[in-house]
Design an enzyme around this catalytic site. Structure first.
Site, short mmCIF file in Angstrom:
data_model
loop_
_atom_site.label_atom_id
_atom_site.label_comp_id
_atom_site.label_asym_id
_atom_site.label_seq_id
_atom_site.Cartn_x
_atom_site.Cartn_y
_atom_site.Cartn_z
N ALA A 62 11.28 -10.61 -3.42
CA ALA A 62 10.03 -11.39 -3.43
C ALA A 62 8.82 -10.46 -3.48
O ALA A 62 8.87 -9.33 -3.01
CB ALA A 62 9.98 -12.25 -2.17
N GLY A 103 15.72 -11.15 -3.38
CA GLY A 103 15.65 -12.01 -4.55
C GLY A 103 16.12 -11.30 -5.81
O GLY A 103 16.63 -11.94 -6.74
N GLU A 106 19.74 -11.70 -5.86
CA GLU A 106 20.05 -13.11 -6.12
C GLU A 106 19.86 -13.45 -7.60
O GLU A 106 20.63 -14.20 -8.19
CB GLU A 106 19.17 -14.00 -5.22
CG GLU A 106 19.56 -13.85 -3.75
CD GLU A 106 18.68 -14.68 -2.83
OE1 GLU A 106 17.46 -14.46 -2.84
OE2 GLU A 106 19.22 -15.53 -2.10
N GLU A 126 16.96 -9.83 4.07
CA GLU A 126 16.16 -10.91 4.69
C GLU A 126 16.30 -10.95 6.21
O GLU A 126 15.37 -11.32 6.92
CB GLU A 126 16.53 -12.26 4.09
CG GLU A 126 16.10 -12.46 2.64
CD GLU A 126 17.00 -11.79 1.61
OE1 GLU A 126 18.00 -11.13 1.99
OE2 GLU A 126 16.69 -11.92 0.40
#
Ligand code: NAD
Length: 696
Positions: A62, A103, A106, A126
């Site tokens: 992110a 992210g 991901e 995270e």
């Protein structure tokens, strides 16, 4: 500048993420990825798609600049980007080099194939922000690497090299050398071989005895990660991945993610993440302030601190020269350093060759003239202004123009020390914490005349030696020790009134402090505080503190080093054993001083001690000694064992509410009639203005 560079090579669309430094997945970048994928669907010349980043970063996850803003959740959300990739009619291949985190990983898991450099660093970090992955990470990863591995990987949050996953289905091929060319060739082969569009979501998790494993995991995280709700949610998300259809698992993950976002723990951890990055920003010192070259460091004093400080520099290959008053002292210092490194060699953390290289960087001397070519000197002699004066006068005489002169003093006036030289602009405090080679915190004490260039140089150097530097102004005890003194003082008064050292320690440890105040003092040495108090009493005869702390020092109970302090210690052991003799001494003290003992609850202990930190922290902020509230919190998180999940004393004050804090302080003031408990003006003002301390 486009955030995505697209080019067609041999019928393969190469999408290169181009948002330095780490390809943070901000809204614009997300949009441009979706646009490029959509474009590729309709261009008949494109047969497959490769998504890559730079050689340093595929994507760090992110975009931290978007944290907490509407952009972070605006469409296309990362979940939408991943869905678009997964739905592509043409194969999409992630080509991973450098960091691939959160992210970023991901996103890669949404691709049909993944190729990687063996040294690419993969992580789902995270958990370090009190969260779980929120864009499918908990659902897709176990499908690729297995449940147990995925659980451990997500719970640790630490990066692993891609090659560590070679036994799993996560990475389809590893390339070194001309990485992009090989990734494109791989994509072409996928097309030629008419390989299927492998969607991770379609993989089945086969884990027969999952109930037993999940129960075992829940029990374990409940014990080892009790205050962190995210750890248990990782297990729950894993359970969803095993037991639910993929789409439902994804919904569960999202639900847990959103729930965790609103916990005080995650708020505190996200706050600390930004606070840590903010410490190096100094309002009146721009980023481009020139810095001086530091190629050699002088250390004055080879005691506990001097030897630890020296290790920081030789660890990064900077030569040091240590000056002492006698050869025997130098020998002792070198022996201390060697013993320290030798324990790392024994643990296999350092090779004997590296040890020899590091020791070869140390020169020793008894002669100030030898400091002529040094760029920075750090003084770590006895905490006595007269001794410091003689050292700084000598340094001023011999050191070259432009050299930086620092003192490691804990309590003395850095302006006075600068006044012993004819170059106060080059003098500052560099307050290391013990053990200096281990502790992350470094208070950078800015004197009245310290130049911006000197501060900028030392801030940069601090980062090179992997410290967290926090700038503060001159006052007694700077930020950390000034606050801890109030905290210890209150703990001392609570003892007099009826508590025991072990009750107070346990209460504060249950609040989350790594170590209670009395165990901490036994570790540091009670004689240090004793000597400081004696000095202060000359300047401030009415100084308020618990005289019982003197009683134990006068009985020779200096702590671990004497085998006795607030506790008892077996020879060579660090385990603190409650000592009935202390209770007897306390009872006698109460009788001698006419103090009526009372029952003190653990809650009262926590409130008195933690609110003391909050009140003094606010005064430090009010006086401009600290630049910002979050710097004070970072001092407490990195130097004093304050629980990370509470974010620091000032963040904690905001979390419980300033009304509650001010009301309690007023109550304490009425109870004790001690001026200290008058709520700091800043607290009262912020309460009236409905502001919080840490977001101001
Ligand atoms: P220490 O007693 O272990 O070491 C001091 C050393 O300085 C001794 O080896 C002594 O021989 C040497 N010395 C004394 N006068 C000297 C002189 N004129 N020239 C050269 N060397 C001289 O003390 P320490 O614990 O290392 O503390 C040093 C400084 O660091 C003090 O200012 C102290 O307040 C500060 N400090 C200590 C701690 C801690 O936890 N010990 C933490 C932060 C800061």
């Amino acid at each position: 500048m486009p955030l995505v560079l697209s080019e067609i090579r041999d019928s393969i669309l190469l999408i290169t993420l181009n948002s330095p430094p780490v390809n943070g997945l901000g809204l614009d970048l997300r949009q441009q990825i979706v646009d490029a994928i959509s474009y590729a669907q309709n261009d008949p010349h494109i047969l497959a798609i490769v998504i890559t980043g730079s050689d340093k970063a595929y994507s760090g996850g992110a975009d931290i600049k978007e944290f907490g803003t509407i952009k972070a959740v605006a469409e296309p959300h990362l979940l939408t980007v991943i869905k678009t990739i997964e739905a592509s009619k043409k194969p999409v291949i992630a080509a991973i080099q450098g960091v691939c985190m959160g992210g970023g990983l991901e996103l890669a898991l949404g691709c049909h194939y993944r190729v990687a450099h063996p040294k690419a660093l993969l992580a789902l970090p995270e958990i370090k922000l009190g969260l779980i992955p929120g864009a499918g990470g908990t659902q897709r990863l176990p499908r690729m690497i297995g449940v147990e591995k995925a659980l451990n990987f997500i719970l640790s949050g630490d990066p692993l090299p891609a090659i560590d996953f070679k036994e799993s289905a996560l990475i389809d091929a590893y390339f070194e050398g001309s990485f992009i060319e090989q990734a494109i060739a791989y994509a072409k082969q996928v097309v030629l071989d008419r390989k299927p569009l492998k969607r991770v979501r379609d993989s089945h998790i086969d884990y027969p005895n999952h109930e037993g494993f999940l129960q075992f995991s829940r029990n374990t995280v409940k014990t080892v990660a009790a205050p962190y709700p995210a750890a248990l949610r990782v297990v729950d998300a894993m359970s969803a991945a095993i037991t639910l259809p993929f789409e439902q698992g994804l919904i569960k993950e999202r639900e847990y993610f959103m729930e965790l976002m609103n916990t005080p723990v995650s708020r505190a951890m996200r706050y600390a993440f930004f606070a840590q990055r903010a410490t190096t920003k100094i309002a009146d010192i721009p980023k481009d302030t020139p810095v001086r070259a530091i190629q050699k460091v002088g250390i004055i004093g080879a005691g506990t601190m001097g030897s630890g400080i020296a290790m920081n520099f030789i660890n990064i290959g900077l030569p040091v020269i240590i000056l002492e008053t006698a050869q025997a002292k130098l020998d002792q210092g070198i022996a201390l350093i060697t013993a320290n490194y030798q324990s790392s060699v024994k643990k296999g953390k350092l090779s004997p060759q590296k040890l020899a290289e590091r020791l070869a960087l140390i020169e020793t001397t008894l002669d100030y003239e030898k400091l002529k070519d040094v760029d920075l000197v750090i003084e770590a002699v006895f905490e006595d202004l007269r001794v410091k004066e003689s050292v700084f006068r000598e340094l001023d005489r011999v050191m070259k123009t432009g050299a930086i002169l620092a003192s490691n003093t804990s309590t003395l006036d850095v302006n006075k020390i600068a006044g012993f030289t004819n170059r106060p602009q080059d003098v500052l405090g560099m307050h290391f914490f013990s053990p200096a080679n281990v502790m992350q915190l470094l208070e950078i004490v800015r004197g009245e005349h310290t130049s911006k260039e000197v501060i900028a140089t030392v801030m940069k150097l601090a980062q090179l030696i992997k410290k967290t530097p926090v700038v503060c102004g001159v006052c007694d005890g700077f930020i950390g020790n000034r606050m801890v003194e109030k905290y210890l003082c209150i703990a001392g008064f609570l003892l007099e009134q009826g508590a025991t050292p072990w009750q107070i320690d346990q209460a504060l440890e249950s609040f989350g402090m790594v170590m209670g105040p009395f165990r901490m003092c036994d570790l540091a040495g009670n004689d240090i505080g004793y000597a400081i108090r004696k000095r202060r009493l000359i300047e401030q005869p009415n100084l308020k503190y618990s005289k019982f702390t003197d009683v134990i020092c006068e009985a020779g109970r200096f702590g671990q080093k004497t085998g006795k302090g607030w506790y008892l210690y077996e020879p060579g052991q660090r385990q603190a054993i409650p000592d009935p003799e202390i209770e007897a001494m306390l009872m006698q003290f109460r009788v001698d001083n006419g103090i009526q003992s009372r029952i003190i609850s653990n809650q009262e202990i926590i409130e008195f001690c933690i609110y003391a930190l909050i009140n003094e922290g606010c005064r430090i902020l009010e006086e401009g000694i600290a630049q910002r509230a979050s710097d004070i919190d970072i001092v407490y998180l990195t130097g004093y064992g304050f629980p990370p999940y509470r974010g620091g004393p000032l963040k904690y004050a905001d979390e419980i509410g300033l009304y509650q804090v001010v009301q309690k302080l007023e109550q304490f003031y009425h109870l004790t009639q001690d001026e200290f408990w008058q709520p700091a003006k800043l607290l009262q003002d912020y309460l009236l203005q409905a502001r919080t301390i840490t977001s101001s």
